[in-house]
Design a protein around this motif. Sequence first.
Motif, PDB file in Angstrom:
ATOM      1  N   GLU A  44      -3.218  20.197-151.051  1.00  0.00           N
ATOM      2  CA  GLU A  44      -4.347  19.558-151.750  1.00  0.00           C
ATOM      3  C   GLU A  44      -5.019  18.487-150.893  1.00  0.00           C
ATOM      4  O   GLU A  44      -5.267  17.364-151.362  1.00  0.00           O
ATOM      5  N   LEU A  45      -5.310  18.794-149.641  1.00  0.00           N
ATOM      6  CA  LEU A  45      -6.028  17.827-148.819  1.00  0.00           C
ATOM      7  C   LEU A  45      -7.400  17.553-149.410  1.00  0.00           C
ATOM      8  O   LEU A  45      -8.056  18.456-149.936  1.00  0.00           O
ATOM      9  N   THR A  46      -7.851  16.307-149.302  1.00  0.00           N
ATOM     10  CA  THR A  46      -9.176  15.971-149.824  1.00  0.00           C
ATOM     11  C   THR A  46     -10.283  16.473-148.899  1.00  0.00           C
ATOM     12  O   THR A  46     -11.433  16.602-149.321  1.00  0.00           O
ATOM     13  N   HIS A  47      -9.951  16.770-147.647  1.00  0.00           N
ATOM     14  CA  HIS A  47     -10.932  17.289-146.700  1.00  0.00           C
ATOM     15  C   HIS A  47     -11.005  18.816-146.805  1.00  0.00           C
ATOM     16  O   HIS A  47      -9.979  19.494-146.898  1.00  0.00           O
ATOM     17  N   GLU A  48     -12.208  19.330-146.754  1.00  0.00           N
ATOM     18  CA  GLU A  48     -12.435  20.778-146.784  1.00  0.00           C
ATOM     19  C   GLU A  48     -12.325  21.352-145.375  1.00  0.00           C
ATOM     20  O   GLU A  48     -12.921  20.827-144.423  1.00  0.00           O
ATOM     21  N   LEU A  49     -11.578  22.432-145.236  1.00  0.00           N
ATOM     22  CA  LEU A  49     -11.467  23.114-143.948  1.00  0.00           C
ATOM     23  C   LEU A  49     -12.701  23.992-143.750  1.00  0.00           C
ATOM     24  O   LEU A  49     -12.851  25.036-144.382  1.00  0.00           O
ATOM     25  N   ALA A  50     -13.591  23.563-142.851  1.00  0.00           N
ATOM     26  CA  ALA A  50     -14.868  24.251-142.661  1.00  0.00           C
ATOM     27  C   ALA A  50     -14.827  25.266-141.523  1.00  0.00           C
ATOM     28  O   ALA A  50     -15.731  26.094-141.403  1.00  0.00           O
ATOM     29  N   GLY A  51     -13.806  25.196-140.687  1.00  0.00           N
ATOM     30  CA  GLY A  51     -13.745  26.128-139.571  1.00  0.00           C
ATOM     31  C   GLY A  51     -12.374  26.123-138.930  1.00  0.00           C
ATOM     32  O   GLY A  51     -11.655  25.120-138.961  1.00  0.00           O
ATOM     33  N   ILE A  52     -12.014  27.269-138.370  1.00  0.00           N
ATOM     34  CA  ILE A  52     -10.722  27.453-137.701  1.00  0.00           C
ATOM     35  C   ILE A  52     -10.991  27.996-136.304  1.00  0.00           C
ATOM     36  O   ILE A  52     -11.767  28.946-136.135  1.00  0.00           O
ATOM     37  N   VAL A  53     -10.351  27.398-135.311  1.00  0.00           N
ATOM     38  CA  VAL A  53     -10.332  27.971-133.967  1.00  0.00           C
ATOM     39  C   VAL A  53      -8.920  28.509-133.740  1.00  0.00           C
ATOM     40  O   VAL A  53      -7.947  27.748-133.721  1.00  0.00           O
ATOM     41  N   PHE A  54      -8.815  29.818-133.605  1.00  0.00           N
ATOM     42  CA  PHE A  54      -7.525  30.454-133.298  1.00  0.00           C
ATOM     43  C   PHE A  54      -7.245  30.303-131.812  1.00  0.00           C
ATOM     44  O   PHE A  54      -8.119  30.559-130.976  1.00  0.00           O
ATOM     45  N   VAL A  55      -6.008  29.932-131.489  1.00  0.00           N
ATOM     46  CA  VAL A  55      -5.600  29.796-130.089  1.00  0.00           C
ATOM     47  C   VAL A  55      -4.485  30.791-129.797  1.00  0.00           C
ATOM     48  O   VAL A  55      -3.508  30.890-130.557  1.00  0.00           O
ATOM     49  N   GLU A  56      -4.649  31.518-128.702  1.00  0.00           N
ATOM     50  CA  GLU A  56      -3.658  32.533-128.321  1.00  0.00           C
ATOM     51  C   GLU A  56      -2.252  31.946-128.418  1.00  0.00           C
ATOM     52  O   GLU A  56      -2.032  30.774-128.131  1.00  0.00           O
ATOM     53  N   ALA A  57      -1.299  32.791-128.792  1.00  0.00           N
ATOM     54  CA  ALA A  57       0.034  32.297-129.147  1.00  0.00           C
ATOM     55  C   ALA A  57       1.123  32.800-128.219  1.00  0.00           C
ATOM     56  O   ALA A  57       2.255  33.008-128.637  1.00  0.00           O
ATOM     57  N   ASP A  58       0.786  32.984-126.950  1.00  0.00           N
ATOM     58  CA  ASP A  58       1.776  33.347-125.942  1.00  0.00           C
ATOM     59  C   ASP A  58       2.466  34.668-126.264  1.00  0.00           C
ATOM     60  O   ASP A  58       3.688  34.787-126.221  1.00  0.00           O
ATOM     61  N   CYS A  59       1.652  35.666-126.582  1.00  0.00           N
ATOM     62  CA  CYS A  59       2.212  36.993-126.821  1.00  0.00           C
ATOM     63  C   CYS A  59       2.535  37.658-125.480  1.00  0.00           C
ATOM     64  O   CYS A  59       2.220  37.135-124.410  1.00  0.00           O
ATOM     65  N   ASN A  60       3.181  38.803-125.549  1.00  0.00           N
ATOM     66  CA  ASN A  60       3.359  39.636-124.368  1.00  0.00           C
ATOM     67  C   ASN A  60       1.981  39.813-123.713  1.00  0.00           C
ATOM     68  O   ASN A  60       1.040  40.250-124.369  1.00  0.00           O
ATOM     69  N   PRO A  61       1.809  39.450-122.436  1.00  0.00           N
ATOM     70  CA  PRO A  61       0.478  39.531-121.818  1.00  0.00           C
ATOM     71  C   PRO A  61      -0.187  40.893-121.952  1.00  0.00           C
ATOM     72  O   PRO A  61      -1.418  40.977-122.012  1.00  0.00           O
ATOM     73  N   ALA A  62       0.598  41.937-122.053  1.00  0.00           N
ATOM     74  CA  ALA A  62       0.029  43.275-122.213  1.00  0.00           C
ATOM     75  C   ALA A  62      -0.669  43.441-123.554  1.00  0.00           C
ATOM     76  O   ALA A  62      -1.468  44.364-123.741  1.00  0.00           O
ATOM     77  N   HIS A  63      -0.361  42.546-124.503  1.00  0.00           N
ATOM     78  CA  HIS A  63      -0.953  42.615-125.838  1.00  0.00           C
ATOM     79  C   HIS A  63      -2.073  41.597-126.042  1.00  0.00           C
ATOM     80  O   HIS A  63      -2.538  41.427-127.170  1.00  0.00           O
ATOM     81  N   ALA A  64      -2.509  40.914-124.988  1.00  0.00           N
ATOM     82  CA  ALA A  64      -3.458  39.807-125.145  1.00  0.00           C
ATOM     83  C   ALA A  64      -4.795  40.255-125.752  1.00  0.00           C
ATOM     84  O   ALA A  64      -5.319  39.608-126.655  1.00  0.00           O
ATOM     85  N   LEU A  65      -5.338  41.360-125.256  1.00  0.00           N
ATOM     86  CA  LEU A  65      -6.603  41.848-125.812  1.00  0.00           C
ATOM     87  C   LEU A  65      -6.390  42.297-127.260  1.00  0.00           C
ATOM     88  O   LEU A  65      -7.230  42.039-128.129  1.00  0.00           O
ATOM     89  N   ARG A  66      -5.258  42.935-127.529  1.00  0.00           N
ATOM     90  CA  ARG A  66      -4.939  43.360-128.895  1.00  0.00           C
ATOM     91  C   ARG A  66      -4.892  42.151-129.845  1.00  0.00           C
ATOM     92  O   ARG A  66      -5.371  42.226-130.977  1.00  0.00           O
ATOM     93  N   GLU A  67      -4.331  41.047-129.364  1.00  0.00           N
ATOM     94  CA  GLU A  67      -4.269  39.844-130.188  1.00  0.00           C
ATOM     95  C   GLU A  67      -5.676  39.349-130.537  1.00  0.00           C
ATOM     96  O   GLU A  67      -5.968  39.032-131.696  1.00  0.00           O
ATOM     97  N   ALA A  68      -6.553  39.290-129.547  1.00  0.00           N
ATOM     98  CA  ALA A  68      -7.919  38.834-129.789  1.00  0.00           C
ATOM     99  C   ALA A  68      -8.660  39.781-130.740  1.00  0.00           C
ATOM    100  O   ALA A  68      -9.434  39.345-131.600  1.00  0.00           O
ATOM    101  N   GLU A  69      -8.417  41.070-130.588  1.00  0.00           N
ATOM    102  CA  GLU A  69      -9.046  42.049-131.485  1.00  0.00           C
ATOM    103  C   GLU A  69      -8.495  41.905-132.905  1.00  0.00           C
ATOM    104  O   GLU A  69      -9.252  42.028-133.891  1.00  0.00           O
ATOM    105  N   TRP A  70      -7.197  41.651-133.032  1.00  0.00           N
ATOM    106  CA  TRP A  70      -6.579  41.470-134.348  1.00  0.00           C
ATOM    107  C   TRP A  70      -7.175  40.255-135.068  1.00  0.00           C
ATOM    108  O   TRP A  70      -7.523  40.328-136.252  1.00  0.00           O
ATOM    109  N   VAL A  71      -7.332  39.156-134.355  1.00  0.00           N
ATOM    110  CA  VAL A  71      -7.902  37.957-134.980  1.00  0.00           C
ATOM    111  C   VAL A  71      -9.372  38.182-135.323  1.00  0.00           C
ATOM    112  O   VAL A  71      -9.869  37.689-136.345  1.00  0.00           O
ATOM    113  N   THR A  72     -10.073  38.939-134.495  1.00  0.00           N
ATOM    114  CA  THR A  72     -11.449  39.306-134.832  1.00  0.00           C
ATOM    115  C   THR A  72     -11.486  40.069-136.159  1.00  0.00           C
ATOM    116  O   THR A  72     -12.368  39.849-137.001  1.00  0.00           O
ATOM    117  N   SER A  73     -10.513  40.952-136.372  1.00  0.00           N
ATOM    118  CA  SER A  73     -10.457  41.694-137.640  1.00  0.00           C
ATOM    119  C   SER A  73     -10.104  40.765-138.801  1.00  0.00           C
ATOM    120  O   SER A  73     -10.629  40.929-139.912  1.00  0.00           O
TER     121      SER A  73
END
Length: 284
Positions: A44-73
């Motif tokens: 119940e924060l009094t501040h409204e969350l107006a935007g989120i910046v997702f930051v890569e989470a150190d996945c297997n480097p081979a999955h890096a593009l997949r991670e960005a595509e997943w967050v886009t979805s």
Amino acid sequence: MTNRYVDSHVHFWNPAAIDYPWLSGAPAISQPTFPVDLDTARGELTHELAGIVFVEADCNPAHALREAEWVTSLAAEEPRIRGIVAHAALQRGEAVRDELAALQRLPLVKSIRRLIQSEPNGFSVQPDFVRGVQLLPEYGFSFDLCIFHSQLGDVLRLVEQCPDVSFILDHMGKPGIAAGLTEPWKSQIRELAQRPYIHCKLSGVVTEADKQNWTAKQVRPYMEHILDCFGPQRVVFGSDWPVVNLAADYRRWFTLATETISHYSPAEQQMILHDNAVRFYRLG
């Protein structure tokens, strides 16, 4: 001032679809995390969350593009996700262009992060890595610096060679709070802040303190030094959720951050909580 904010440092992950090897060593936060879980954490924060910046989470480097595509979805269903910081293997130098071109096709990707914190000193000043960072403006990307305080000397040498790159320092450069270290972190932060193309995130520091036993008195001087060096025009709020849960819940960290900036004018507080993130990450 409106009570709206952008969280410039959020991670989501679904280990069933994308491999995160490090999560096996962090069972407390290894469960899948989605935007609905972030809302639960915020409570119940009094501040409204107006935007989120997702930051890569150190996945297997081979999955890096997949991670960005997943967050886009995810963003198709969650419009508050307004920016993505994606992984790219910048140590490849010129050869990283194929990765950057693929990420450029995802409009939400605004910045690149190649984790430095887990690398030996000297990694970020290798010629190929420097060249990879220098390429970022060609693709419209900034760079997120994620380091430990012992790597700040290298970072000063890196940014000197990349004057056309917009940098943001994650987690205040991870100072040695638990050990009570202040130098050379304080001096190097002040030197870094003299470069106008560098911003700094007020984020990720309670996990550098005494984990569950940290106090505001222990952490706040480090936060105040960042504010003093970068000023309210170049400091950006971030939660580092859900990693922050290793030391504090979302609300406790948000409260500490907002109390620490409460002496600023309403307009300056809005810069730190909202406007600076929108400007730096070109959130539109």
